[in-house]
Enzyme design. Structure first.
Site, PDB file in Angstrom:
ATOM      1  N   CYS A 184      -3.475   1.406   6.729  1.00  0.00           N
ATOM      2  CA  CYS A 184      -3.797   0.801   8.028  1.00  0.00           C
ATOM      3  C   CYS A 184      -4.371   1.863   8.965  1.00  0.00           C
ATOM      4  O   CYS A 184      -5.231   1.572   9.779  1.00  0.00           O
ATOM      5  CB  CYS A 184      -2.554   0.168   8.627  1.00  0.00           C
ATOM      6  SG  CYS A 184      -1.157   1.282   8.653  1.00  0.00           S
ATOM      7  N   GLU A 205       3.257  -4.943  12.456  1.00  0.00           N
ATOM      8  CA  GLU A 205       2.425  -3.754  12.195  1.00  0.00           C
ATOM      9  C   GLU A 205       1.266  -4.250  11.333  1.00  0.00           C
ATOM     10  O   GLU A 205       1.445  -4.503  10.143  1.00  0.00           O
ATOM     11  CB  GLU A 205       3.228  -2.704  11.410  1.00  0.00           C
ATOM     12  CG  GLU A 205       4.456  -2.202  12.124  1.00  0.00           C
ATOM     13  CD  GLU A 205       4.139  -1.246  13.260  1.00  0.00           C
ATOM     14  OE1 GLU A 205       2.946  -0.950  13.485  1.00  0.00           O
ATOM     15  OE2 GLU A 205       5.087  -0.819  13.927  1.00  0.00           O
ATOM     16  N   ASN A 222       0.808  -1.243   0.000  1.00  0.00           N
ATOM     17  CA  ASN A 222       0.000   0.000   0.000  1.00  0.00           C
ATOM     18  C   ASN A 222       0.833   1.282   0.000  1.00  0.00           C
ATOM     19  O   ASN A 222       0.449   2.275  -0.612  1.00  0.00           O
ATOM     20  CB  ASN A 222      -1.036  -0.015   1.131  1.00  0.00           C
ATOM     21  CG  ASN A 222      -0.439  -0.125   2.505  1.00  0.00           C
ATOM     22  OD1 ASN A 222       0.729  -0.459   2.651  1.00  0.00           O
ATOM     23  ND2 ASN A 222      -1.229   0.144   3.515  1.00  0.00           N
TER      24      ASN A 222
HETATM   25  P1  NAP Z   1      -0.966  -9.046   3.440  1.00  0.00           P
HETATM   26  O1  NAP Z   1      -1.784  -9.809   2.484  1.00  0.00           O
HETATM   27  O2  NAP Z   1      -0.912  -9.510   4.843  1.00  0.00           O
HETATM   28  O3  NAP Z   1       0.506  -8.986   2.826  1.00  0.00           O
HETATM   29  C1  NAP Z   1       1.563  -8.290   3.464  1.00  0.00           C
HETATM   30  C2  NAP Z   1       2.860  -9.029   3.198  1.00  0.00           C
HETATM   31  O4  NAP Z   1       2.830 -10.278   3.874  1.00  0.00           O
HETATM   32  C3  NAP Z   1       3.076  -9.365   1.728  1.00  0.00           C
HETATM   33  O5  NAP Z   1       4.458  -9.318   1.466  1.00  0.00           O
HETATM   34  C4  NAP Z   1       2.543 -10.772   1.619  1.00  0.00           C
HETATM   35  O6  NAP Z   1       3.101 -11.491   0.556  1.00  0.00           O
HETATM   36  C5  NAP Z   1       2.950 -11.349   2.971  1.00  0.00           C
HETATM   37  N1  NAP Z   1       2.091 -12.401   3.477  1.00  0.00           N
HETATM   38  C6  NAP Z   1       0.744 -12.513   3.336  1.00  0.00           C
HETATM   39  N2  NAP Z   1       0.313 -13.614   3.997  1.00  0.00           N
HETATM   40  C7  NAP Z   1       1.396 -14.203   4.547  1.00  0.00           C
HETATM   41  C8  NAP Z   1       1.597 -15.374   5.327  1.00  0.00           C
HETATM   42  N3  NAP Z   1       0.579 -16.153   5.695  1.00  0.00           N
HETATM   43  N4  NAP Z   1       2.856 -15.689   5.702  1.00  0.00           N
HETATM   44  C9  NAP Z   1       3.887 -14.906   5.350  1.00  0.00           C
HETATM   45  N5  NAP Z   1       3.771 -13.790   4.610  1.00  0.00           N
HETATM   46  C10 NAP Z   1       2.529 -13.431   4.213  1.00  0.00           C
HETATM   47  O7  NAP Z   1      -1.384  -7.532   3.485  1.00  0.00           O
HETATM   48  P2  NAP Z   1      -1.566  -6.553   2.243  1.00  0.00           P
HETATM   49  O8  NAP Z   1      -2.876  -6.857   1.613  1.00  0.00           O
HETATM   50  O9  NAP Z   1      -0.354  -6.545   1.404  1.00  0.00           O
HETATM   51  O10 NAP Z   1      -1.620  -5.156   3.016  1.00  0.00           O
HETATM   52  C11 NAP Z   1      -2.757  -4.708   3.637  1.00  0.00           C
HETATM   53  C12 NAP Z   1      -2.752  -5.009   5.119  1.00  0.00           C
HETATM   54  O11 NAP Z   1      -1.579  -4.450   5.716  1.00  0.00           O
HETATM   55  C13 NAP Z   1      -3.899  -4.335   5.805  1.00  0.00           C
HETATM   56  O12 NAP Z   1      -4.437  -5.188   6.758  1.00  0.00           O
HETATM   57  C14 NAP Z   1      -3.243  -3.126   6.457  1.00  0.00           C
HETATM   58  O13 NAP Z   1      -3.939  -2.594   7.521  1.00  0.00           O
HETATM   59  C15 NAP Z   1      -1.928  -3.657   6.834  1.00  0.00           C
HETATM   60  N6  NAP Z   1      -0.960  -2.569   7.027  1.00  0.00           N
HETATM   61  C16 NAP Z   1      -0.556  -2.282   8.292  1.00  0.00           C
HETATM   62  C17 NAP Z   1       0.312  -1.226   8.523  1.00  0.00           C
HETATM   63  C18 NAP Z   1       0.769  -0.881   9.911  1.00  0.00           C
HETATM   64  O14 NAP Z   1       1.742  -0.143  10.028  1.00  0.00           O
HETATM   65  N7  NAP Z   1       0.133  -1.361  10.949  1.00  0.00           N
HETATM   66  C19 NAP Z   1       0.749  -0.460   7.452  1.00  0.00           C
HETATM   67  C20 NAP Z   1       0.312  -0.780   6.179  1.00  0.00           C
HETATM   68  C21 NAP Z   1      -0.547  -1.851   5.974  1.00  0.00           C
HETATM   69  P3  NAP Z   1       2.304 -11.695  -0.853  1.00  0.00           P
HETATM   70  O15 NAP Z   1       2.097 -10.362  -1.429  1.00  0.00           O
HETATM   71  O16 NAP Z   1       3.245 -12.529  -1.634  1.00  0.00           O
HETATM   72  O17 NAP Z   1       1.023 -12.372  -0.516  1.00  0.00           O
END
Ligand code: NAP
Length: 464
Positions: free
Chosen positions: A271, A237, A140
């Site tokens: 987020c 995070e 994002n």
């Molecule tokens: P995501 O699907 O969880 O993916 C984030 C990263 O984790 C990607 O590199 C993804 O790889 C990897 N990943 C996903 N599932 C995994 C698993 N089971 N084991 C290991 N790695 C895994 O999240 P997103 O859709 O990219 O981002 C949106 C989410 O991030 C939202 O929930 C948002 O709130 C959160 N976020 C939080 C913050 C914060 O600072 N708290 C900041 C920004 C975003 P792949 O792409 O290869 O699936």
């Protein structure tokens, strides 16, 4: 395109969310190559850990300069791969340069030894790097999330290996090239182009000492459980469902503007975007009307176009997931005041959407909505509004609007259960302040003096 479309046999595809076309295909890093990337990072760490803060800061300042020089290219790459409008991409890069300079300037002070009075002739606490830190990052804010993790980790003397989200491989490689060109030692910042199913194998490599994940709570659960099994430090995070409470004495002009901006930031895919608007009864109707009008005027369009406020969502599967949350919330009794229709065309566009009469038990209240969907919730009193704000599995950010600064501060400081609590302002990250959440929004902190101390050995030194 869904996950299977982004990953082919041995490749990762970048898909433009504006057109749904594959814009680039990248060869995945094989397990043998992954081992070599981690080994190189570990070798680079052995000398980097002994360098002075001055040497580290010089490379970090050069990284900041390069980010600024390459701002247009990087903003275009983000627009292409995940649909961020160009102007917002440029701001993101400027913020990255700021964070690099901030940690170049302050790392030494944040990690200075702390003397301790004990029975020793000399005793103190020193902060020493851990080694190779794996960063698993989301799409994002493709540059900001990585820099936010890497700048303090590198300044503390660690090495970093990045596994970026599969849909932004071009950004991942560009960041790797940027750190390389900035003069960091060869291999100190490594990039792996791998899918999420390969993360555990990387974490299991003995030279990987810790992991930082920014992503969904589901990914957090998985990574934290493996890190626990391996006894490796993790910082998570995760997601959020930030409440913005609007009280009866709020400046409504300000509240409407800030709430709209906070919901639309990055097409709602942040987020810390505002997700639930909890408005006390005396101002609920007026706020709802003015806020809905403001969202109706959003300039949605091609992220490559100038003057565009909101591009498409990053992927069609995520857009469809968001739409399902809207439909289910309506089925459970929410009213649609704006939007809620998937526009025709191949892109992953979704219009600004306002749901009213939202209550617990509906996806728009209980879950994170990662897109421009605002949930308006009514509350009779301040106490009821706060209770409602905290009635969430998440605890990342929260904001309150009131003309009474002391009242606002009391709510922010004492009442909200969240990591970042703002009064009359949009929740945002800032290199000078720690950033992170409580409850299912994760644990640990990034940024500020707290962030740089996450990936260090807090070492007690006792000299008799
Ligand atoms: P995501 O699907 O969880 O993916 C984030 C990263 O984790 C990607 O590199 C993804 O790889 C990897 N990943 C996903 N599932 C995994 C698993 N089971 N084991 C290991 N790695 C895994 O999240 P997103 O859709 O990219 O981002 C949106 C989410 O991030 C939202 O929930 C948002 O709130 C959160 N976020 C939080 C913050 C914060 O600072 N708290 C900041 C920004 C975003 P792949 O792409 O290869 O699936």
């Amino acid at each position: 395109m869904g996950q299977s479309d982004r990953e082919g046999a041995g490749v990762l595809h970048s898909v433009s969310p504006a057109t749904n076309d594959v814009v680039a295909t990248y060869k995945k890093t094989t397990p043998a190559e992954t081992g070599r990337v981690v080994e190189r990072a570990d070798r680079a760490f052995e000398s980097w850990r002994r360098t002075s803060f001055g040497v580290r800061a010089a490379s970090m300042r050069r990284a900041a300069d390069l980010l600024e020089e390459r701002k247009e290219r990087y903003a275009s790459l983000m627009a292409l791969e995940m649909g961020k409008p160009l102007a917002q991409g440029r701001s993101e890069i400027e913020k990255c340069a700021w964070a690099c300079r901030f940690f170049a300037d302050h790392a030494e002070e944040f990690l200075a030894a702390e003397p301790a009075e004990t029975s020793a002739s000399r005793s103190y606490v020193a902060f020493r790097p851990l080694g190779v830190v794996l960063g698993v990052m989301p799409w994002n804010f493709p540059f900001w999330q990585v820099v936010r993790f890497a700048a303090p980790a590198l300044m503390a003397g660690n090495a970093c290996v990045l596994k970026h989200a599969s849909n932004v491989s071009g950004c991942a490689l560009a960041i790797g090239e940027m750190f390389h060109d900035a003069g960091f030692p060869e291999g100190l910042f490594g990039v792996l182009l791998v899918g999420s199913d390969e993360v555990v194998r990387v974490l299991e490599l003995p030279r990987v000492r810790a992991v930082a994940l920014t992503g969904s709570s589901a990914a957090g659960r998985s990574i934290a459980s493996h890190a626990g099994r391996l006894l490796k430090k993790s910082v998570l995070e995760l997601g959020g469902s930030d409440p913005y409470v609007v009280l009866e004495d709020a400046d409504l002009d300000l509240a409407v503007e800030v709430c709209a901006a906070a919901r639309l930031v990055n097409a709602g895919q942040s987020c810390i975007a505002a997700k639930r608007f909890i408005v006390v009864e005396p101002v609920r109707d007026e706020f709802t009307e003015r806020f809905t009008e403001r969202l109706r005027r959003t300039r949605m369009g091609d992220p490559m176009g100038e003057g565009v406020e909101m591009g498409p969502l990053a992927r069609r599967d995520l857009r469809d997931q968001l739409h399902a949350q809207v439909r289910e919330s309506v089925r459970r009794g929410a009213s649609l005041a704006l939007g809620g229709e998937v526009p025709p065309g191949p892109g992953a566009y979704y219009p600004p959407t306002v749901l009213t009469e939202v209550r617990p038990g509906m996806p728009a209240f209980d879950e994170e909505t990662f897109g421009p969907v605002a949930a308006i919730v009514g509350a009779r009193t301040e106490a009821a509004a706060i209770q409602c704000a905290n009635e969430s599995p998440y605890g990342l950010g929260a904001a309150v609007f009131t003309r009474d600064a002391a009242r606002g501060e009391r709510i922010a400081s004492e009442a909200f259960e969240a990591g970042a609590c703002f009064v009359n302002a949009q929740v945002h990250s800032d290199p000078r302040l720690p950033f992170g959440g409580v409850k299912e929004s994760g644990y640990g902190r990034e940024l500020g003096s707290f962030g740089i101390r996450e990936f260090v050995n807090v070492k007690s030194v006792y000299v008799r």
